[in-house]
Design an enzyme around this catalytic site. Structure first.
Site, PDB file in Angstrom:
ATOM      1  N   ASP A 186      -4.519  -4.792   5.771  1.00  0.00           N
ATOM      2  CA  ASP A 186      -4.913  -5.555   4.595  1.00  0.00           C
ATOM      3  C   ASP A 186      -3.775  -6.468   4.160  1.00  0.00           C
ATOM      4  OD1 ASP A 186      -6.525  -6.393   2.463  1.00  0.00           O
ATOM      5  OD2 ASP A 186      -5.655  -4.901   1.111  1.00  0.00           O
ATOM      6  N   SER A 210       0.855  -1.184   0.000  1.00  0.00           N
ATOM      7  CA  SER A 210       0.000   0.000   0.000  1.00  0.00           C
ATOM      8  C   SER A 210       0.894   1.238   0.000  1.00  0.00           C
ATOM      9  CB  SER A 210      -0.945  -0.025   1.204  1.00  0.00           C
ATOM     10  OG  SER A 210      -1.891   1.025   1.129  1.00  0.00           O
ATOM     11  N   THR A 211       0.762   2.097   0.995  1.00  0.00           N
ATOM     12  CA  THR A 211       1.529   3.346   1.020  1.00  0.00           C
ATOM     13  C   THR A 211       3.029   3.081   0.923  1.00  0.00           C
ATOM     14  OG1 THR A 211      -0.180   4.225   2.493  1.00  0.00           O
ATOM     15  CG2 THR A 211       1.837   5.515   2.263  1.00  0.00           C
ATOM     16  N   MET A 222      -0.162   1.108   5.401  1.00  0.00           N
ATOM     17  CA  MET A 222      -0.881   1.318   6.654  1.00  0.00           C
ATOM     18  C   MET A 222      -2.047   0.349   6.766  1.00  0.00           C
ATOM     19  SD  MET A 222      -2.431   4.860   8.158  1.00  0.00           S
ATOM     20  CE  MET A 222      -3.355   4.890   9.694  1.00  0.00           C
ATOM     21  N   HIS A 265      -2.429  -0.932  -3.633  1.00  0.00           N
ATOM     22  CA  HIS A 265      -3.588  -0.051  -3.473  1.00  0.00           C
ATOM     23  C   HIS A 265      -3.388   1.201  -4.317  1.00  0.00           C
ATOM     24  CE1 HIS A 265      -4.193  -1.917   0.788  1.00  0.00           C
ATOM     25  NE2 HIS A 265      -4.722  -2.671  -0.163  1.00  0.00           N
TER      26      HIS A 265
END
Length: 357
Positions: free
Chosen positions: A300, A178-179, A297, A204
């Site tokens: 998931d 993600s991030t 973060m 993401h």
């Protein structure tokens, strides 16, 4: 709890008003300033000292991209780029990540109540994640608790079909991030050889951006990198990235692996969801798979990685030392879902050596 101070930079008064309303609806966020262009924004940053900046790319007086480049040199600040992401805009979005933006998301959709709620979740979570991203001269804050959300049960049923798994020896690598993941995935794929097992990836990111991301990686990696298409075969030397705003599942027919694209609900507040990919890999590949969870973060992918490990797969979590946000890997490690914890620069080598032994 101290609220995260947010500043909005966008030339549209309506967009500024909409974003302010959405962000202020979250009890942990507070919009402290807005600006219609980068010149005004530069002055307000010094007086308001926001924790996070949201930035449009197309603005008068100075483009968002030019402003971002100057900002990262003079006053490093977590930035979330909010763009309409047209085909051309997606290229600009890639540039913004190169210049130091933490994340890129699409402008909120307000056509229906459901789309507005999904946009609210994605926007607020992106700003929260940015507030905890490692920045030069920045102080890392403790991670916020994520609100309850749907699990992979909403998209893919958990089952074990070990007899079917044993009928093939083909290997699969499943990656979730993600991030900060765009940079991490780039480093990972650039280090992988052209004869590595097929790779399926969930990062993401919004619609259109994934295609631009895949095309760029395809130009700089030894692998064939592309955005996934429903029914596409997963083969050695190919890396498939889940389309933005679509879930991607690994499936199997005979001895061949392929992907399915799914429009299900947000899972763990995301679509695509890492948990959805990892659970499908556990179901149809089991011990023939290797799972990797990278920076991001929230949680998931953490439970999905555990399902992969329980199905016999080898699993890797990125070490805190190289994570932009040590969220998803941290939860996976706490669940004992990781067979190995490695810094980013060691993951590709370890992955390839694992399949050679």
């Amino acid at each position: 709890m101290k609220k995260i101070r947010v500043m909005i930079v966008d030339d549209s008064a309506l967009v500024r008003q909409t974003l302010t309303s959405i962000l202020n609806s979250d009890h942990s966020l507070e919009v402290v300033a807005t600006a219609p262009d980068p010149i005004i924004a530069a002055r307000k940053i010094m007086t308001e000292k926001p924790d996070v900046l949201t930035l449009d790319l197309e603005m008068p007086k100075m483009s968002g991209l030019q402003f971002l480049k100057k900002l990262m040199v003079q006053y490093p600040l977590p930035v979330v780029v909010i763009s309409s992401l047209t085909e051309n805009g997606s290229e600009l979005a890639m540039k913004s990540l190169e210049y130091g933006a933490v994340d890129v998301i699409t402008k909120p959709k307000i056509a229906t109540r459901e789309s507005l709620e999904e946009s609210r979740i994605i926007l607020c979570d992106a700003v929260k994640a940015a507030a905890h991203a490692k920045m030069i001269k920045a102080v890392i804050k403790p991670e916020l608790k994520i609100e309850p959300k749907l699990s992979a049960d909403e998209v893919v049923e958990l089952y074990r079909n070990t007899a079917n798994i044993k009928h093939t020896t083909d290997k699969i690598i499943a990656v979730g991030a993600s991030t900060g993941g765009t940079q991490a995935i780039e480093k990972f794929l650039k280090a992988m050889p052209p004869d590595c097992p097929g790779i399926v990836i969930v990062q993401h990111m919004p619609e259109l951006f994934t295609r631009s991301f895949a095309e760029r990686l395809n130009q700089i990696c030894n692998l064939h990198v592309k955005e996934g298409e429903h029914g596409e075969l997963v083969t050695p030397g190919k890396a498939i990235i889940a389309p933005g705003n679509r879930h991607m599942l690994l499936a199997k027919t005979g001895a061949k692996y392929y992907i399915e694209i799914n429009d299900g609900p947000l899972v763990n507040r995301h679509r695509p969801s890492v948990d959805v990919l990892f659970r499908s890999a556990a179901n149809c590949a089991g011990p023939n798979a290797l799972g990797i969870i990278m920076t991001g973060m929230g949680d998931d992918g953490a439970h999905g990685l555990l399902e992969m490990k329980n199905a016999g797969a080898f699993t890797i979590a990125e070490d805190e030392s190289t994570c932009v946000v040590f969220g998803m890997p941290r939860v996976a490690i706490s669940l004992n879902a990781a067979s190995q914890i490695l810094p980013l620069h060691d993951i590709a080598r370890y992955t390839f050596n694992h399949f050679r032994t």
